[in-house]
Design an enzyme around this catalytic site. Structure first.
Site, PDB file in Angstrom:
ATOM      1  CE  LYS A 215       1.685   3.447  -0.364  1.00 15.39           C
ATOM      2  NZ  LYS A 215       0.404   3.892   0.181  1.00 15.39           N
ATOM      3  CE  LYS A 269       1.766   6.109  -3.371  1.00 13.12           C
ATOM      4  NZ  LYS A 269       0.674   6.085  -2.449  1.00 13.12           N
TER       5      LYS A 269
HETATM    6  C1  PBG Z   1      -1.436   6.034   1.976  1.00 20.24           C
HETATM    7  C2  PBG Z   1      -1.081   6.664   0.685  1.00 20.24           C
HETATM    8  C3  PBG Z   1       0.113   7.357   0.487  1.00 20.24           C
HETATM    9  C4  PBG Z   1       0.075   7.865  -0.807  1.00 20.24           C
HETATM   10  C5  PBG Z   1      -1.135   7.457  -1.387  1.00 20.24           C
HETATM   11  N1  PBG Z   1      -1.832   6.697  -0.448  1.00 20.24           N
HETATM   12  C6  PBG Z   1       1.216   7.666   1.423  1.00 20.24           C
HETATM   13  C7  PBG Z   1       1.776   6.634   2.277  1.00 20.24           C
HETATM   14  O1  PBG Z   1       1.743   5.437   1.990  1.00 20.24           O
HETATM   15  O2  PBG Z   1       2.282   7.015   3.340  1.00 20.24           O
HETATM   16  C8  PBG Z   1       1.175   8.690  -1.389  1.00 20.24           C
HETATM   17  C9  PBG Z   1       0.868   9.541  -2.546  1.00 20.24           C
HETATM   18  C10 PBG Z   1       1.848  10.618  -2.814  1.00 20.24           C
HETATM   19  O3  PBG Z   1       2.907  10.734  -2.155  1.00 20.24           O
HETATM   20  O4  PBG Z   1       1.567  11.415  -3.720  1.00 20.24           O
HETATM   21  N2  PBG Z   1      -2.308   5.018   2.006  1.00 20.24           N
END
Ligand code: PBG
Length: 347
Positions: A215, A269
């Site tokens: 991520k 992601k």
């Molecule tokens: C946070 C989380 C995020 C997303 C899913 N879980 C955002 C972040 O890490 O700040 C993002 C999903 C999206 O942008 O559609 N745990």
């Protein structure tokens, strides 16, 4: 489109024999039947995971500012969404909560309660639609007053091991509520192994783990942070725990660790800007590999579609097919119901 069976007109035969290629890639593309036969990948409703946003309160739906067509829904409406998704054949939902600001604190204490918004939604959905999968995040950002995924020290550092203890309690609360799968999205080191041990220790042997293994610290999460209400409160950025967009060898190490720690499925992601990582993960490890087409990707496409700059009928399926081509086994996408409807209509 019909293909002429008549011999070509004389003028077309007037080229020198042998001057042109014997192998013609276009032959297989000449008609719909042949294109269908030669298609290497197929997008199916079985590939779709639908992220939805939850909110507490009387109003069934509250729109998300920069995600046209996406609303936060209350628990009753979430049940209806689950019924809708199930009827369309979507295998699983990934719910995320907008937590009332009064319930947020520095340690995210609301996260570990089985009766919090997530817990109540999980329970209600599982009761009404037992056969739809629920993939629920383990991370503290919806619950912390500083908007980070973990606990914060006085000097602003995000504390790894202390956070893991809370994540384990959050995972157990979600398991108690009836979730099918925990998705740690926090990027703390070692959390997959710790959550696996906690689940097993409490007898939740069948609760799966889909880890957000690679991520990245991405600007594409902006609209999501608006949706869960952490954008304004977020102090600083998440670069001390989420990955540097410059790196992909590091993603391989992250994935290897999560698999070793017991992840059943891994995720990359964001999605489209990181397809090279998806392809590498799938080719290297051969494990169930998922990609998240995140909120910013949805916002980009919808902005262009709603402006008439791009044709949604073309670009939504094309973007989702790209994930399949890269090797993803499935895609988390806000387009899931829309795409499922298209697939149903064309089958
Ligand atoms: C946070 C989380 C995020 C997303 C899913 N879980 C955002 C972040 O890490 O700040 C993002 C999903 C999206 O942008 O559609 N745990």
């Amino acid at each position: 489109m019909s293909v002429s069976r008549r011999p070509p007109p004389k003028s077309a035969l007037s080229h020198t024999p042998g001057a042109y290629p014997a192998v013609r890639m276009r032959r297989n593309r000449k008609a719909d039947w042949s294109r269908r036969l030669n298609a290497e990948n197929r997008l199916s409703v079985d590939d779709l995971i639908w992220p939805i946003f939850l909110i507490d309160g009387q109003s069934a739906r509250v729109p998300v500012a920069h995600m046209p067509g996406v609303d936060r829904v209350n628990v009753a409406e979430a049940v209806r969404e689950a019924e809708r998704a199930f009827a369309l054949g979507i295998p699983a939902l990934a719910p995320f909560p907008y937590v009332d600001p009064s319930l947020r604190d520095p340690t995210g204490s609301e996260a570990v309660k089985a009766t919090n918004l997530m817990g109540r939604a999980v329970k209600a959905i599982k009761q009404a639609v037992p056969d739809i999968g629920l993939i629920t995040d383990a991370a503290l950002d919806p619950y912390t007053s500083h908007g980070h995924d973990g606990l914060m020290a006085d000097d602003g550092r995000i504390l790894n091991d202390q956070t893991i203890e809370v994540l384990c309690r959050q995972a157990l609360a979600l398991a108690e509520a009836g979730t099918d799968c925990i998705a740690p999205s926090d990027m703390m080191d070692g959390r997959v192994g710790a959550i696996r041990a906690a689940l097993d220790g409490a007898g939740y042997l069948d609760v799966q783990i889909m880890s957000y293994a690679a991520k990245y610290a991405s600007g594409f999460y902006g609209p999501f942070r608006d949706a869960i209400g952490s954008n304004k409160t977020l102090k600083g950025d998440k670069r001390t725990y989420q990955m540097d967009p410059a790196n992909s060898d590091e993603a391989m190490r992250e994935v290897a660790l999560d698999i070793a720690e017991g992840a059943d499925m891994v995720m990359v992601k964001p999605g489209l800007p990181y397809l090279d990582v998806v392809a590498r993960v799938k080719a290297t490890f051969g494990v169930p590999t998922f990609a998240y087409q995140v909120s910013g990707e949805y916002a980009m496409l919808m902005a262009a579609i709603n402006n008439g700059w791009l044709d949604g009928d073309r670009v939504i399926p094309e973007a989702l097919m790209a994930f399949k081509r890269a090797g993803a086994d499935g895609i988390l996408t806000y387009f899931a119901p829309e795409m499922a409807k298209r697939l149903k209509a064309s089958s």
